[in-house]
Design a protein around this motif. Structure first.
Motif, PDB file in Angstrom:
ATOM      1  N   ILE A 121      50.365  40.052  41.717  1.00 37.13           N
ATOM      2  CA  ILE A 121      49.386  39.058  41.494  1.00 37.13           C
ATOM      3  C   ILE A 121      48.191  39.699  41.085  1.00 37.13           C
ATOM      4  O   ILE A 121      47.536  40.522  41.546  1.00 37.13           O
ATOM      5  CB  ILE A 121      49.059  38.060  42.514  1.00 37.13           C
ATOM      6  N   GLY A 122      47.908  39.273  39.793  1.00 40.34           N
ATOM      7  CA  GLY A 122      46.191  39.768  39.366  1.00 40.34           C
ATOM      8  C   GLY A 122      45.536  38.801  40.062  1.00 40.34           C
ATOM      9  O   GLY A 122      45.147  37.430  39.806  1.00 40.34           O
ATOM     10  N   SER A 123      44.868  39.047  41.061  1.00 41.61           N
ATOM     11  CA  SER A 123      44.217  38.362  42.221  1.00 41.61           C
ATOM     12  C   SER A 123      42.506  38.533  42.052  1.00 41.61           C
ATOM     13  O   SER A 123      42.044  39.425  42.122  1.00 41.61           O
ATOM     14  CB  SER A 123      44.649  39.006  43.654  1.00 41.61           C
ATOM     15  N   ARG A 124      42.078  37.155  42.007  1.00 35.22           N
ATOM     16  CA  ARG A 124      40.735  36.884  42.141  1.00 35.22           C
ATOM     17  C   ARG A 124      39.905  37.126  43.757  1.00 35.22           C
ATOM     18  O   ARG A 124      38.884  37.398  43.867  1.00 35.22           O
ATOM     19  CB  ARG A 124      40.449  35.474  41.471  1.00 35.22           C
ATOM     20  N   TYR A 125      41.145  37.053  44.689  1.00 35.72           N
ATOM     21  CA  TYR A 125      40.515  36.885  45.998  1.00 35.72           C
ATOM     22  C   TYR A 125      40.629  37.979  46.793  1.00 35.72           C
ATOM     23  O   TYR A 125      40.837  37.945  48.115  1.00 35.72           O
ATOM     24  CB  TYR A 125      40.975  35.543  46.813  1.00 35.72           C
ATOM     25  N   VAL A 131      35.278  35.690  40.159  1.00 33.96           N
ATOM     26  CA  VAL A 131      35.513  34.762  39.169  1.00 33.96           C
ATOM     27  C   VAL A 131      34.253  34.535  38.492  1.00 33.96           C
ATOM     28  O   VAL A 131      33.220  34.763  39.487  1.00 33.96           O
ATOM     29  CB  VAL A 131      35.933  33.268  39.862  1.00 33.96           C
ATOM     30  N   GLN A 132      34.236  34.624  37.186  1.00 33.74           N
ATOM     31  CA  GLN A 132      33.101  34.442  36.562  1.00 33.74           C
ATOM     32  C   GLN A 132      33.089  33.377  35.709  1.00 33.74           C
ATOM     33  O   GLN A 132      34.045  32.936  34.647  1.00 33.74           O
ATOM     34  CB  GLN A 132      32.915  35.780  35.769  1.00 33.74           C
ATOM     35  N   GLY A 133      31.920  32.472  35.657  1.00 32.92           N
ATOM     36  CA  GLY A 133      31.702  31.580  34.625  1.00 32.92           C
ATOM     37  C   GLY A 133      32.215  30.262  35.037  1.00 32.92           C
ATOM     38  O   GLY A 133      32.130  29.254  34.461  1.00 32.92           O
ATOM     39  N   GLU A 204      48.792  42.336  45.687  1.00 36.46           N
ATOM     40  CA  GLU A 204      47.610  41.897  44.998  1.00 36.46           C
ATOM     41  C   GLU A 204      47.041  43.259  44.319  1.00 36.46           C
ATOM     42  O   GLU A 204      46.409  43.723  45.122  1.00 36.46           O
ATOM     43  CB  GLU A 204      46.729  40.663  45.716  1.00 36.46           C
ATOM     44  N   VAL A 205      46.610  42.836  43.072  1.00 39.34           N
ATOM     45  CA  VAL A 205      45.511  43.805  42.390  1.00 39.34           C
ATOM     46  C   VAL A 205      44.262  42.992  41.766  1.00 39.34           C
ATOM     47  O   VAL A 205      44.826  42.084  41.324  1.00 39.34           O
ATOM     48  CB  VAL A 205      46.179  44.676  41.363  1.00 39.34           C
ATOM     49  N   PRO A 206      43.322  43.522  42.070  1.00 35.01           N
ATOM     50  CA  PRO A 206      42.172  42.701  41.651  1.00 35.01           C
ATOM     51  C   PRO A 206      41.855  42.595  40.248  1.00 35.01           C
ATOM     52  O   PRO A 206      42.275  43.367  39.452  1.00 35.01           O
ATOM     53  CB  PRO A 206      40.862  43.507  42.537  1.00 35.01           C
TER      54      PRO A 206
END
Ligand SMILES: Nc1nc2c(ncn2[C@@H]2O[C@H](COP(=O)(O)OP(=O)(O)O)[C@@H](O)[C@H]2O)c(=O)[nH]1
Ligand SMILES: [Mg+2]
Length: 241
Positions: A121-125, A131-133, A204-206
């Motif tokens: 998972i390309g992970s935001r958390y 997360v931007q914007g 998960e990867v950031p």
């Protein structure tokens, strides 16, 4: 396939009114992963997204248009593309959004992590992600949806709703896609739930998720409520077991 570098990769991108984004995104993906095959799953977007893809595909045999007649929801489009992927001979399926929220710069790290995973998972958390914007309301909504899905479905991953993922098709083929009920935004959580149940290893990867470059989000309160309901229905399946 002896290692991840030999993997045959299919990239699936669902689109609805993403003309400007897809025009710029496809060449960037080609540059990042020259050997990958790209399938754009378009629900007959009124803005002519399909025409843009058709034109690009004339000069690149690794770009394919999967044109569907009607807009039936993101989950329905993704399910159709997952079926195609499972029937193909590709090794990995990468799913990403068309609007640059899922930047192609992360494709190499997604693939590298497949060394020890069935789903990346390309992970935001996770640390390093973010997360931007997005306005605080959208960030709060995403936080609550993740909390809800992790609690209800018993998924350990931090980012259960993110669609930027790489799937090992050998594992995905073990999931009975006929049982998938979500036709909307709960598809991400449901397919993850079913994969974990099939024994999939999740890593998960950031990623830094940036708000879309052009056009408008297709999510609204109705779509969000349907997603919550779908996840609840999937969770009852878990309780029945
Ligand atoms: N084919 C198809 N794609 C969709 C549909 N709804 C959304 N998408 C695509 O799915 C991706 C994510 O949608 P988006 O509106 O950006 O959702 P958000 O990022 O959660 O605001 C984008 O590439 C959209 O064009 C749909 O009903 N059909
Ligand atoms: Mg988006």
């Amino acid at each position: 396939m002896s290692n991840v570098h030999d993997a045959q990769i299919l990239i699936s991108i669902c689109t609805y009114n993403e003309k400007e984004n897809i025009q710029r995104l496809l060449p960037m993906i080609r540059e990042a992963l020259p050997a990958a095959h790209i399938m754009v799953v378009d629900d007959n977007s009124p803005d002519g997204t399909a025409n843009v893809v058709r034109e690009l595909s004339q000069f690149d045999q690794h770009i394919e248009l999967f044109l569907r007649l009607n807009k039936e929801g993101l989950g329905a489009a993704q399910l159709a593309s997952f079926r195609k992927a499972c029937e193909s001979s590709f090794d990995f399926l990468i799913n990403m959004d068309a609007d640059f929220s899922h930047h192609p710069r992360y494709l190499p790290s997604l693939i590298a992590a497949m060394e020890t995973a069935d789903v990346v998972i390309g992970s935001r958390y996770v640390p390093g992600g973010g997360v931007q914007g997005w306005p605080w309301t959208r960030q709060l909504m995403s936080f609550l949806v993740n909390l809800y899905s992790r609690t209800l479905l018993g998924i350990q991953a931090r980012d259960t709703s993110g669609a930027y993922r790489c799937y090992r098709l050998e594992t995905l083929r073990q999931v009975p896609l006929d049982q998938v009920r979500s036709r909307g935004y709960a598809f991400q959580e449901e397919i993850l739930f079913r994969l974990v149940r099939a024994g999939a290893r999740v890593v998960e990867v950031p990623i830094l998720f940036e708000d879309r470059q052009h056009g408008q989000s297709k999510i609204n309160w109705k779509v969000a409520l349907v997603a919550l309901w779908d996840m609840f229905c999937v969770a009852t399946e878990r309780l029945r077991r």
